[in-house]
Design a protein around this motif. Structure first.
Motif, PDB file in Angstrom:
ATOM      1  N   GLN A 115       0.856   6.547   7.214  1.00 37.13           N
ATOM      2  CA  GLN A 115       0.252   7.378   6.175  1.00 37.13           C
ATOM      3  C   GLN A 115       0.444   8.864   6.472  1.00 37.13           C
ATOM      4  OE1 GLN A 115      -3.782   5.800   6.226  1.00 37.13           O
ATOM      5  NE2 GLN A 115      -3.453   4.780   4.271  1.00 37.13           N
ATOM      6  N   HIS A 126       0.827  -1.211   0.000  1.00 37.39           N
ATOM      7  CA  HIS A 126       0.000   0.000   0.000  1.00 37.39           C
ATOM      8  C   HIS A 126       0.859   1.257   0.000  1.00 37.39           C
ATOM      9  CE1 HIS A 126      -3.251   2.749   0.933  1.00 37.39           C
ATOM     10  NE2 HIS A 126      -2.675   3.100   2.068  1.00 37.39           N
ATOM     11  N   ARG A 164      -5.591  -0.469   0.444  1.00 38.34           N
ATOM     12  CA  ARG A 164      -5.406  -0.255   1.882  1.00 38.34           C
ATOM     13  C   ARG A 164      -5.621  -1.587   2.603  1.00 38.34           C
ATOM     14  NH1 ARG A 164      -9.185   0.492   5.877  1.00 38.34           N
ATOM     15  NH2 ARG A 164      -8.621   1.807   7.668  1.00 38.34           N
TER      16      ARG A 164
END
Length: 397
Positions: A381, A332, A339
């Protein structure tokens, strides 16, 4: 047997760690059923008989657990009351908390006449730190509650095709990062081998007909019962007496529900006595169904995505595999893959997934979120995004 143990204790100036002690017991041959499972001596088998079985023999079946209690000074022969259940729980908790052992659930046999568990001895990363530093330019070190979750060392195998990382990342649950250093052309590398996690928290939501009625964050490594009534008492085939949290289904008379829905729920709830136990282990998230009522689920390891996945009663089911999660997270972040999934949905009494009816229309559902996965994904992230903004800003100067 215990005379030998006492001599060992007297000979050592400092107490042995669990790993040293347990290897010594396996090699001694003094315990029936305690044995190595492979020639490399990395897998071993521990007898795990329930004390309520008719053929239970305390002197033989509880011998290893008693020995550990004696060694740790938690039981004094002739002075303390014998408590085989407590002895067993103490060793089980020590194994679960240790980063040097990992239960191999698929090889354990708990529903046979002579049940046993199988454990793997995990490579001690602390002793390999120096060799790791000399053979690898950098490492990924993710920390939850200040304890390492992922380590790199010289024995770690990487995702196929990836190059050595030049990365140092220290990640904490409050999302504050102390260091985040890497060249612009190197992404965060997640390794496929790892140290067992230390964050056993679960975020659990309970829904009645799509409406959130209860929320709980569990902190016990023993997991969480989701149930109607009380938890199973004295069932040791999987966990025995434990400190698991108990999340009871809320009472219907305290909620505003449509009459037809409330009536259907009142018929379903008695069948959910004893419920399910869900927990985080070093290699993933697991569940065991104790209730008479059927329970269905959906999640990362679900066999079906568009038809029901049923939990079998009294059988342990793996819901999430940490190694697979890390690989998906790597894909990812590095290659823009999907995800990774980590949320687990449970549906009580009704088939699920169900193409004909959404989850919001089911009578009783729950969602279980392992917080180590949620915070790891969101944290990486966030910092990837911050790094990209920083690089973009530098490029515009």
């Amino acid at each position: 047997m215990f005379r030998l143990l006492r001599r060992t204790m007297e000979q050592k100036e400092s107490p042995m760690r669990l790993r040293e002690w347990l290897i010594a017991q396996i090699d001694s041959g003094n315990y029936a059923g305690l044995s190595w499972e492979n020639e490399e001596k990395t897998l071993f088998k521990i007898p795990w008989k329930h004390a309520a079985k008719q053929d239970y023999r305390q002197n033989e079946d509880a011998a290893l657990f008693k020995a550990w209690a004696v060694y740790k000074g938690k039981y004094r022969e002739g002075r303390d009351r014998a408590d085989p259940s407590a002895w067993k729980t103490r060793l089980r908790c020590a194994l679960n908390k240790s980063s040097e052992f990992q239960e191999v659930s698929e090889r354990s046999q708990l529903d046979i006449s002579e049940p046993y568990k199988v454990y793997r001895i995990v490579e001690d990363t602390h002793t390999n730190t120096e060799s790791a530093a000399s053979s690898i330019k950098g490492k990924t070190s993710t920390e939850i509650h200040g304890q390492a979750v992922l380590h790199d060392n010289s024995n770690n195998s990487r995702v196929s095709g990836e190059r050595p990382a030049e990365t140092r990342l220290e990640f904490y649950t409050n999302n504050n990062v102390g260091t985040y250093d890497r060249p612009a052309n190197v992404s965060v590398t997640l390794l496929t081998t790892w140290c067992p996690i230390s964050d056993f928290r679960l975020l659990v939501y309970v829904f009645y007909h799509g409406k959130l009625v209860h929320k709980l964050i569990t902190t016990s490594p023993e997991g969480c019962f989701i149930l109607q009534g009380s938890a199973p008492v004295g069932n040791e085939r999987i966990y025995g007496p434990c400190g698991a949290h108990t999340l009871s289904f809320p009472r219907l008379d305290a909620l505003l529900l449509p009459p037809g829905i409330a009536e259907a729920m009142s018929r379903l709830l008695p069948h959910l006595e004893k419920g399910v136990l869900v927990w985080v282990a070093p290699d993933g998230v697991f569940i065991k169904r104790f209730c008479q009522g059927r329970v269905y689920w959906d999640g990362p390891l679900a066999q079906h995505t568009h038809q029901p996945n049923k939990l079998e009663r009294e059988k342990t089911c793996k819901l999430l595999d940490i190694n697979s999660f890390l690989q998906e997270l790597h894909q990812h972040l590095q290659a823009g893959g999907p995800r990774p999934r980590y949320e687990i949905d449970l549906c009580f009494g009704e088939e699920f997934p169900d193409n004909n009816q959404p989850r919001s229309k089911k009578l009783i559902t729950a969602q279980v979120v392992p917080l180590f996965a949620k915070e790891l994904l969101e944290g990486l992230q966030k910092h990837d995004s911050e790094l990209n903004l920083s690089l973009k800003s530098e490029a515009q100067k």
